[in-house]
Design a protein around this motif. Structure first.
Motif, mmCIF file in Angstrom:
data_model
loop_
_atom_site.group_PDB
_atom_site.id
_atom_site.type_symbol
_atom_site.label_atom_id
_atom_site.label_comp_id
_atom_site.label_asym_id
_atom_site.label_seq_id
_atom_site.Cartn_x
_atom_site.Cartn_y
_atom_site.Cartn_z
ATOM 1 N N THR A 174 0.750 -1.363 0.161
ATOM 2 C CA THR A 174 -0.058 -0.062 0.076
ATOM 3 C C THR A 174 0.825 1.128 -0.057
ATOM 4 O OG1 THR A 174 -1.737 -1.010 1.356
ATOM 5 C CG2 THR A 174 -1.691 1.309 1.323
ATOM 6 N N LEU A 175 1.780 1.318 0.697
ATOM 7 C CA LEU A 175 2.680 2.472 0.962
ATOM 8 C C LEU A 175 3.708 2.834 -0.394
ATOM 9 C CD1 LEU A 175 3.312 4.676 2.565
ATOM 10 C CD2 LEU A 175 5.094 3.456 3.869
ATOM 11 N N ALA A 176 4.132 1.474 -0.892
ATOM 12 C CA ALA A 176 4.644 1.813 -1.982
ATOM 13 C C ALA A 176 4.066 2.251 -3.373
ATOM 14 C CB ALA A 176 5.362 0.307 -2.539
ATOM 15 N N ALA A 177 2.759 1.808 -3.242
ATOM 16 C CA ALA A 177 1.723 2.280 -4.374
ATOM 17 C C ALA A 177 1.482 3.716 -4.114
ATOM 18 C CB ALA A 177 0.464 1.481 -4.285
ATOM 19 N N ALA A 178 1.226 4.190 -2.904
ATOM 20 C CA ALA A 178 0.859 5.453 -2.366
ATOM 21 C C ALA A 178 1.867 6.311 -2.986
ATOM 22 C CB ALA A 178 0.581 5.727 -1.097
ATOM 23 N N ILE A 179 3.269 6.291 -2.562
ATOM 24 C CA ILE A 179 4.625 6.888 -2.748
ATOM 25 C C ILE A 179 4.617 7.222 -4.405
ATOM 26 C CG2 ILE A 179 6.904 7.026 -2.645
ATOM 27 C CD1 ILE A 179 6.771 5.537 0.216
ATOM 28 N N ARG A 180 4.430 5.991 -5.211
ATOM 29 C CA ARG A 180 4.479 6.379 -6.522
ATOM 30 C C ARG A 180 3.436 6.942 -7.144
ATOM 31 N NH1 ARG A 180 7.901 3.703 -9.707
ATOM 32 N NH2 ARG A 180 9.377 1.949 -8.766
ATOM 33 N N PHE A 181 2.237 6.899 -6.472
ATOM 34 C CA PHE A 181 1.164 7.804 -6.918
ATOM 35 C C PHE A 181 1.402 9.267 -6.721
ATOM 36 C CE2 PHE A 181 -2.923 9.939 -6.844
ATOM 37 C CZ PHE A 181 -3.797 9.258 -7.559
ATOM 38 N N LEU A 182 1.986 9.617 -5.644
ATOM 39 C CA LEU A 182 2.477 10.844 -5.312
ATOM 40 C C LEU A 182 3.774 11.675 -6.077
ATOM 41 C CD1 LEU A 182 2.013 10.660 -1.464
ATOM 42 C CD2 LEU A 182 0.657 11.970 -2.879
ATOM 43 N N VAL A 183 4.351 10.479 -6.299
ATOM 44 C CA VAL A 183 5.587 11.114 -7.326
ATOM 45 C C VAL A 183 5.226 11.279 -8.714
ATOM 46 C CG1 VAL A 183 7.803 10.132 -8.107
ATOM 47 C CG2 VAL A 183 7.348 9.928 -5.908
ATOM 48 N N ASP A 184 4.407 10.431 -9.043
ATOM 49 C CA ASP A 184 3.728 10.687 -10.354
ATOM 50 C C ASP A 184 2.961 12.288 -10.498
ATOM 51 O OD1 ASP A 184 4.616 8.391 -11.265
ATOM 52 O OD2 ASP A 184 2.814 7.112 -11.000
ATOM 53 N N ARG A 185 2.614 12.671 -9.253
ATOM 54 C CA ARG A 185 2.067 13.895 -9.199
ATOM 55 C C ARG A 185 2.985 14.994 -9.258
ATOM 56 N NH1 ARG A 185 -3.673 14.082 -8.284
ATOM 57 N NH2 ARG A 185 -4.656 12.489 -9.384
ATOM 58 N N GLY A 186 4.511 14.512 -8.909
ATOM 59 C CA GLY A 186 5.356 15.566 -8.775
ATOM 60 C C GLY A 186 6.196 15.880 -7.630
ATOM 61 N N ALA A 187 5.336 15.302 -6.390
ATOM 62 C CA ALA A 187 6.074 15.264 -5.068
ATOM 63 C C ALA A 187 7.398 14.937 -5.116
ATOM 64 C CB ALA A 187 5.344 14.385 -4.180
ATOM 65 N N ASP A 188 8.237 16.006 -4.662
ATOM 66 C CA ASP A 188 9.878 15.638 -4.563
ATOM 67 C C ASP A 188 10.294 15.282 -3.309
ATOM 68 O OD1 ASP A 188 9.677 17.941 -3.110
ATOM 69 O OD2 ASP A 188 10.762 19.019 -4.741
ATOM 70 N N ASP A 189 9.811 15.131 -2.263
ATOM 71 C CA ASP A 189 10.085 14.628 -1.060
ATOM 72 C C ASP A 189 9.128 13.983 -0.060
ATOM 73 O OD1 ASP A 189 10.887 15.104 1.953
ATOM 74 O OD2 ASP A 189 12.628 15.650 0.949
ATOM 75 N N ILE A 190 9.112 12.948 0.247
ATOM 76 C CA ILE A 190 8.018 12.318 1.014
ATOM 77 C C ILE A 190 8.545 11.495 2.111
ATOM 78 C CG2 ILE A 190 6.360 10.256 0.723
ATOM 79 C CD1 ILE A 190 6.416 10.604 -2.428
#
Length: 213
Positions: free
Chosen positions: A138-154
């Motif tokens: 779940t967390l891996a999928a969430a992080i990828r989702f956020l990176v795809d939106r442009g997040a640069d630090d998670i």
């Protein structure tokens, strides 16, 4: 990926009560709220700030304020909602987005069923709230989702983590260039055959809100 287990007696004390099967939902919610605030204190050590000139009652001075754009806090539904108030107590000016993800208990695969996030997260620091880092899917999928939106630090804040979940998470995001951190109250022993953390604390969503039928 950086993983930090917060070693503090108050964290351990509150976590012990959370684990106890006798702890009722109202107490569980209150302690989760308190524990998240303690974890958030450590998780935000790298939060971005900028200089600001102010005047005290005595003299002018220079301090700091949170940089723009402000951080984004993203609870993973539904259990992550139980962590939101504790996080916002420390970061009241942060914006909040929501991400609904569910794990198939048979295949352990993750499905995204809802999201309420800005379309563009470029330049944003994001704090993900997910109580249990169990299988890591779940967390891996969430992080990828956020990176795809442009997040640069998670930074992910979790009440508990399992070694297997951390290993899977690290493997699944190894190709990302975005810095990712996990802050947790404890690294438990292992996962059982059902994908639950051992000794863990059970199903965080059920213990926060009751069993959903």
């Amino acid at each position: 990926m950086r993983t930090q287990v917060v070693d503090h007696p108050l964290v351990s004390h509150k976590l012990t009560t959370l684990r106890d099967v006798r702890t009722d939902s109202p107490t569980f919610r209150r302690l989760t709220d308190e524990l998240v605030t303690l974890l958030a204190y450590e998780a935000t050590r790298g939060i971005r700030v900028e200089s600001v000139d102010i005047t005290t009652p005595v003299s002018p001075t220079t301090g700091v304020k949170l940089s723009t754009p402000t951080p984004l806090v993203v609870p993973i539904l539904r259990a992550g909602l139980g962590m939101l108030d504790g996080m916002m107590r420390l970061l009241p000016t942060a914006e909040v987005g929501f991400l609904g993800m569910v794990r198939n208990e048979d295949t352990l695969e993750v499905h995204t069923y809802a999201e309420r996030l800005p379309d563009d997260l470029s330049g944003r620091q994001v704090y993900v709230l997910d109580p249990m880092l169990a299988t890591g899917g779940t967390l891996a999928a969430a992080i990828r989702f956020l990176v795809d939106r442009g997040a640069d630090d998670i930074t992910a804040i979790c009440l508990l983590a399992a070694p297997e979940g951390c290993e899977r998470l690290e493997n699944e995001i190894a190709d990302l260039t975005v810095p990712v951190s996990v802050v947790t109250a404890a690294m438990d022993e292992r996962l059982n055959e059902k994908g639950y953390i051992v000794p863990g604390l059970g199903d965080a969503g059920d213990r926060l809100y009751g069993v959903a039928h």
